[in-house]
Design a protein around this motif. Structure first.
Motif: not given
Length: 755
Positions: A250-251, A185-188, A242-244, A195-198
């Motif tokens: 992941f953001y 729904n939004h950036e950030g 991408s990964l922090c 990455v698996i959850e994303f």
């Protein structure tokens, strides 16, 4: 403080967020509402509605304490620990209320105009409006405007409005997949699972919104996805996450969440649905019910998610979920050596044998017999039922079981083996291990099994003094298969009935009489069937041992049904599951037996009471000290010293018949003195006196220092067999070819006869 045994967990989902709320049997509706408002800051009491889902009922309203009480009752009855509660804003409901208000205002204005035109009509409508609801008033005023109080038009208006209400009711069904629309729904936006959850939520979001995407970049640290129609329609939808490195989350870095392509809409059968995605949804169900069928997963997705998935995807998703819950099945075999040593050390007197191929180190077979079962079986009848069933795990195989019967007519699991296939060598190996634990008891065992040549040979070689009985149900099926369907069901049933009379005939004379009738009626197929069927193995009149009236192997079938759900688990988890079920059964039966206060076990006390009722109007005459003549429908002789009755029921079943009990009463004796000790409560308690001990967790415990490495057996790819095939002794049904007339295994299409 919430007790763990009565606790339930509510998974409350609002938009893209889910929170866990603990429920107890005393939870109230206001408690869960306050907790939801506390966890979701933007919500206020009264600004939302709650619905929850149950199997086959995806949308159940939760609006009061009564609803709360019913929900908790259903969860308890269904033995469900988790319940999904959907929190929805009341926007649609407010709009409906606004529509009602507008309608009511219009109805009021229209009534005023009618009142100035006709006072008589106005008074009638005013009375009607006090008697009916606002919605009905709107319908009445509309019908007056169109047709001047025509009854027919009024009824049609009401019917039409009822149809609209029903349509609105169907539209309000909220599938569990509706919440997926809020996953992106939004950036950030943060994804704690990395990455698996994303990836998982991105795919569910696409399914919920009804579009497809393609990955432009997809690795552990970066994911870029565009709309599938970017090339064809130039759609601008795009997400980059991408990964922090600091926290591993992941953001979403950039998000263009507007589609400019055509045809974006929810689909029942989306190409974005994969087996991995389905697996993430059904993993909890697999954990609770490992034996769930793929077709049930298909139905669940259709009913609760509004999505259509293929049978193959459901099957493969189940396999993935099983792997996630129980781990890699191949690794389970490497734990067998440790498990064997742990079982023997924690349960003294147990026998656990593991064998593998000496050249390849691949698993071949395993035998388990707990010390508690060995000790307890001494107080059960010397009777074992033998049967096998297919395993449903990845590496297949078969489970062979030896099951006894306790004094209360319940099944008594004694020993079992897991083998790679059902063959002569494995059957002999199984009975050899049985002999090692049975021989020290010094009892002559009676075995009951199917008419299987490998079992027959193994019993005769390893237990030469034992008696072997064939399962009557199996023989009935085998005899019926000798006759093609063209003979008719009535004829086949008649032949089987005559065979049953032979099997149950109490004397050799009665057997011969019924056998003549069977052969005359059955013809050549019956003769062929009986040629390789020794009567000593199935006829009560000729059986040399004591089978206690047990004509079928129902006890072993009960055992296999009891462990059916465990047959789909990896081998170590299956062994642990069987051990736990046995441990609980022995403990519960031991506790129950301590509360009984009769001489016999409850089931046998019931049988004794029934026998006494049957013979209560019979008379008995003494012939000698222990011999009596009982005058029933026909007179029979009873010898109390030799436990003999001329009806032969006492000898066959090992329990006094009604004639014998009448003679005992005539002799002023104690009935319990003439009943076998195996049916008495004292023996039953001893059979469950030795308990089964727990084993430490196999997940973290491995056998240290062992050089034995067991690999899983080789298998063919494909879904494992889930239905038991016919045993070696079961001959396929013969077919009569309509071309050549031969009774063989071909028909006219495959006939090769030359004319």
């Amino acid at each position: 403080m919430i007790r763990m045994e009565s606790a339930r967990i509510a998974r409350c989902s609002y938009r893209a967020v889910t929170v866990m709320i603990a429920l107890s049997e005393h939870s109230k509706y206001v408690d869960i509402c306050n907790e939801i408002c506390l966890r979701f800051k933007e919500l206020k009491v009264g600004s939302y509605e709650l619905t929850y889902s149950l199997p086959e009922h995806p949308t159940c309203l939760l609006q009061s304490d009564m609803d709360m009480h019913l929900m908790l009752m259903c969860l308890s009855m269904l033995k469900i620990s988790f319940v999904d509660i959907l929190v929805k804003d009341l926007v649609s409901s407010n709009n409906e209320d606004g529509d009602h208000t507008t309608s009511n205002q219009a109805a009021s204005n229209h009534e005023s105009s009618n009142h100035s035109a006709s006072n008589h009509k106005a008074s009638n409508h005013s009375a009607s409006n006090h008697a009916v609801s606002n919605q009905e008033a709107s319908n009445l005023s509309a019908s007056n405007h169109v047709a001047s109080s025509s009854c027919m038009v009024e009824n049609s208006a009401i019917d039409e409005n009822e149809h609209l209400d029903n349509s609105r009711l169907h539209e309000s069904i909220a599938y569990l997949s509706e919440g997926w629309k809020e996953y992106i729904n939004h950036e950030g936006q943060k994804f704690v699972g990395g990455v698996i959850e994303f990836r998982n939520k991105l795919r569910k979001y696409a399914v919920g919104m009804g579009f497809r995407f393609v990955y432009q970049s997809n690795d552990k640290s970066r994911v870029i996805a565009d709309c599938f129609k970017k090339k064809s329609d130039g759609c601008k939808w795009r997400v980059y996450a991408s990964l922090c490195q600091a926290n591993g989350f992941f953001y979403i870095r950039t998000l263009n969440n507007v589609h400019t392509c055509m045809g974006v809409g929810r689909e029942k059968k989306s190409k974005m649905i994969t087996s991995k995605m389905i697996s993430s949804i059904v993993v909890d169900k697999i954990r609770e019910k490992p034996s769930i069928k793929p077709i049930d997963i298909v139905k669940d997705f259709k009913q609760n998610y509004g999505l259509e998935i293929s049978y193959y995807n459901a099957w493969y998703a189940k396999e993935l979920a099983k792997s996630e819950v129980h781990g890699d099945e191949s690794l389970s075999y490497s734990q067998l050596v440790w498990y064997r040593d742990a079982l023997v050390s924690t349960n003294p007197g147990s026998s656990c044998v593991v064998e593998c191929d000496p050249k390849t180190s691949r698993f071949r077979r395993l035998f388990v017999c707990y010390g508690a079962c060995i000790e307890g079986f001494q107080w059960c009848r010397p009777l074992l039922f033998i049967d096998e069933t297919f395993l449903k795990s990845k590496y297949k195989g078969q489970l062979i079981g030896a099951t006894g019967k306790n004094g209360n007519q319940g099944f008594f699991p004694f020993a079992f083996a897991i083998v790679d296939s059902e063959n002569k060598e494995n059957w002999s190996w199984f009975f050899e291990n049985l002999a090692k634990v049975l021989t020290p008891q010094g009892r002559t065992i009676t075995f009951v099994s199917d008419h299987n040549k490998d079992v027959i040979e193994a019993v005769s070689n390893i237990f030469p003094t034992s008696h072997h009985a064939f399962c009557l149900n199996h023989l009935k099926e085998k005899l019926g298969s000798k006759y093609p369907p063209t003979n008719g069901k009535l004829f086949r049933d008649g032949i089987v009935e005559r065979f049953m009379k032979c099997a149950h005939a109490p004397t050799e004379a009665a057997f011969e009489f019924n056998m003549r009738n069977l052969k005359e009626e059955g013809g050549a197929p019956v003769q062929t069937f009986l040629d390789n069927l020794p009567k000593e193995n199935w006829s009560s009149a000729h059986f040399k041992g004591n089978r206690y009236g047990e004509m079928c192997k129902n006890a072993s079938e009960s055992f296999h049904s009891w462990i059916l759900e465990l047959c789909a688990l990896p081998i170590c988890q299956m062994l642990e599951g069987i051990r736990i079920k046995l441990m609980v059964m022995v403990s519960e039966r031991s506790r129950e037996a301590g509360q009984w206060c009769s001489v016999l076990c409850p089931e046998m006390e019931k049988t004794l009471s029934e026998m006494l009722t049957v013979g209560q109007h019979w008379n008995a005459s003494r012939s000698s000290t222990s011999v009596f003549e009982v005058h029933a429908e026909v007179s029979v002789m009873v010898d109390l010293v030799n436990h003999f009755c001329s009806c032969h029921d006492w000898q066959i079943k090992g329990f006094p018949c009604a004639h014998a009990l009448v003679a005992v009463q005539k002799n002023s004796g104690c009935m319990y003195d003439y009943i076998d000790d195996y049916f008495k409560l004292s023996y039953y308690r001893r059979s469950y006196a030795t308990l089964i001990s727990p084993i430490p967790d196999t997940k973290d415990m491995m056998h240290e220092g062992s050089e034995d490495v067991i690999l899983p057996p080789l298998i063919k790819k494909g879904r494992p067999r889930t239905k038991t095939i016919k045993s070696v002794g079961k001959v396929p049904r013969a077919i009569t070819c309509s071309r050549c007339g031969a009774v063989a295994r071909h028909n006219k299409k495959t006939c090769t006869a030359k004319f």
